[in-house]
Design an enzyme around this catalytic site. Sequence first.
Site, mmCIF file in Angstrom:
data_model
loop_
_atom_site.group_PDB
_atom_site.id
_atom_site.type_symbol
_atom_site.label_atom_id
_atom_site.label_comp_id
_atom_site.label_asym_id
_atom_site.label_seq_id
_atom_site.Cartn_x
_atom_site.Cartn_y
_atom_site.Cartn_z
ATOM 1 N N LYS A 14 4.092 9.372 8.656
ATOM 2 C CA LYS A 14 3.727 8.775 9.937
ATOM 3 C C LYS A 14 4.644 9.123 11.111
ATOM 4 C CE LYS A 14 1.303 4.805 7.879
ATOM 5 N NZ LYS A 14 -0.118 4.892 8.116
ATOM 6 N N TYR B 171 0.868 -1.189 0.000
ATOM 7 C CA TYR B 171 0.000 0.000 0.000
ATOM 8 C C TYR B 171 0.894 1.224 0.000
ATOM 9 C CZ TYR B 171 -3.473 3.464 1.487
ATOM 10 O OH TYR B 171 -4.282 4.566 1.558
ATOM 11 N N ASP C 68 9.397 3.046 -0.174
ATOM 12 C CA ASP C 68 8.323 3.707 0.557
ATOM 13 C C ASP C 68 8.511 3.370 2.037
ATOM 14 O OD1 ASP C 68 6.108 4.721 1.713
ATOM 15 O OD2 ASP C 68 4.656 3.717 0.410
HETATM 16 N N1 PLP Z 1 2.849 4.315 2.198
HETATM 17 C C1 PLP Z 1 2.714 3.354 3.136
HETATM 18 C C2 PLP Z 1 3.727 2.247 3.192
HETATM 19 C C3 PLP Z 1 1.643 3.399 4.024
HETATM 20 O O1 PLP Z 1 1.495 2.408 4.923
HETATM 21 C C4 PLP Z 1 0.738 4.471 3.958
HETATM 22 C C5 PLP Z 1 -0.392 4.543 4.904
HETATM 23 O O2 PLP Z 1 -0.672 3.645 5.649
HETATM 24 C C6 PLP Z 1 0.925 5.445 2.972
HETATM 25 C C7 PLP Z 1 1.988 5.355 2.111
HETATM 26 C C8 PLP Z 1 -0.024 6.597 2.876
HETATM 27 O O3 PLP Z 1 0.205 7.479 3.928
HETATM 28 P P1 PLP Z 1 -0.953 8.508 4.394
HETATM 29 O O4 PLP Z 1 -2.019 7.676 5.028
HETATM 30 O O5 PLP Z 1 -0.229 9.409 5.361
HETATM 31 O O6 PLP Z 1 -1.415 9.210 3.176
#
Ligand code: PLP
Length: 435
Positions: free
Chosen positions: A267, A142, A239
Amino acid sequence: MTSSSRNEAIAARAEKVIPGGHLSPNRKLGRPVVFTDASGPYLHDADGQRYSDYHCAFGANVLGHKHPAVVAAVKAVSDEIDLVGAGMLELEVEVAERLVAAIPCAEQVSFCSSGSEATYHALRLARAVTGGRHIVKFQGGYHGWHDYVAMNGQSSRQMLGSYDPMSDGMLYDAARYTKIVPYNDAGAVEAFIKQNPGDVAAVIIEPIAHNMGAVAAHLTFLQDLRRITREHGVVLIFDEVITGFRHALGGYQSLIDVTPDLATFGKAATSGYPIGIVAGRRDMMERLGRTGEGAVFMGGTFNGTPASMAAVKATLDELAKPGAYERLFELGDYLRTGIDAIIARRGIRAQAAGFGSVWLVYFFQGAFNEYRDLLDNDTELDMRFRRALIDERHVFQPAPLKRLYLSMSHRREIVDDTLDRIDTIMARLAAPAAA
Ligand code: PLP
């Protein structure tokens, strides 16, 4: 809950004015719970009940709720300045310097307000620098809510290998250049890149696949991805929205010595305030600073908002203290060892999984290297386990395979209490009559 429950009364109001009564279905706990205060590892609801928080705001809250250093930093900056949105602040320069010093791939960084924005900008930048259209994403990963990546998360067996959007309303034309391949399969990545010479912009990967719980990337797999992308002029994006700051100050990349071209963070960088970070090679990142030819646009009214910048600085200071990560990792190992002992004693087909302060229970036994292996998870047992723990006032999503967290504020006593409850629940799950 009684009819005088404030939780229920407020939830009834929410149902009328907020779709589904929650800011997303992922926030539902299976019953109305309205939180009124948060402190360290604990939350309280509107009926005065106390909860142990293993959700930690989708992982954002790495220090524990309302950490005094973060609260003080946000208060102090708020007394001085609020959002300006023009020129620059010394604070944002300081934070950028700290990140550049800590994160191996970061020669430059830029800020936005969420992880989804960060991955969007990193992918746009990769397309700009390579001229390629395709991106490669892994099944089960994700990377946010936007149309380039919001697909093939927890797919059903039938949808493996097909386009599996996470939402209605997505534009297939935006998604069709996203190739889905199995995690830990560098051969599939290489084959796709070879089939589309010069037309693949990026490979985007969670270096530990926490959106499937905790599937570790083999080190050789990440090394192969680095070699293949370099050979073919494809941008490698880690990511690190979950792994960043949670597992190490320099991101997971600093633990494994594989350096991507770009990386995204969010986060845990602020322990609770909105943030997204794009970091990477100067020759790529500098395109974000250009105007005119070759410029890549990365804007956002709230980018670098002072409260968030102050929160990053305070969070980094706390995480940089000697022993911080050792404590997080020790507690995670202690919890997983305790769960495995319970599983063995109760004879359940399950296993504790995780890395550092991220943990969960998989309800199957055996190895797991990619999403397909997780289809062996016993969803019914997983859900019964989760609902039972929520009944014991533990906070996290009641959805299978979702990761749980510890924060710096969790202590052994709270983990021991949780282990006692897990033992009782596992005993019930093991009992034939409970079926
Ligand atoms: N990338 C990863 C690995 C994530 O787990 C998440 C959210 O859980 C995101 C991107 C997206 O982040 P946001 O919820 O701050 O938009």
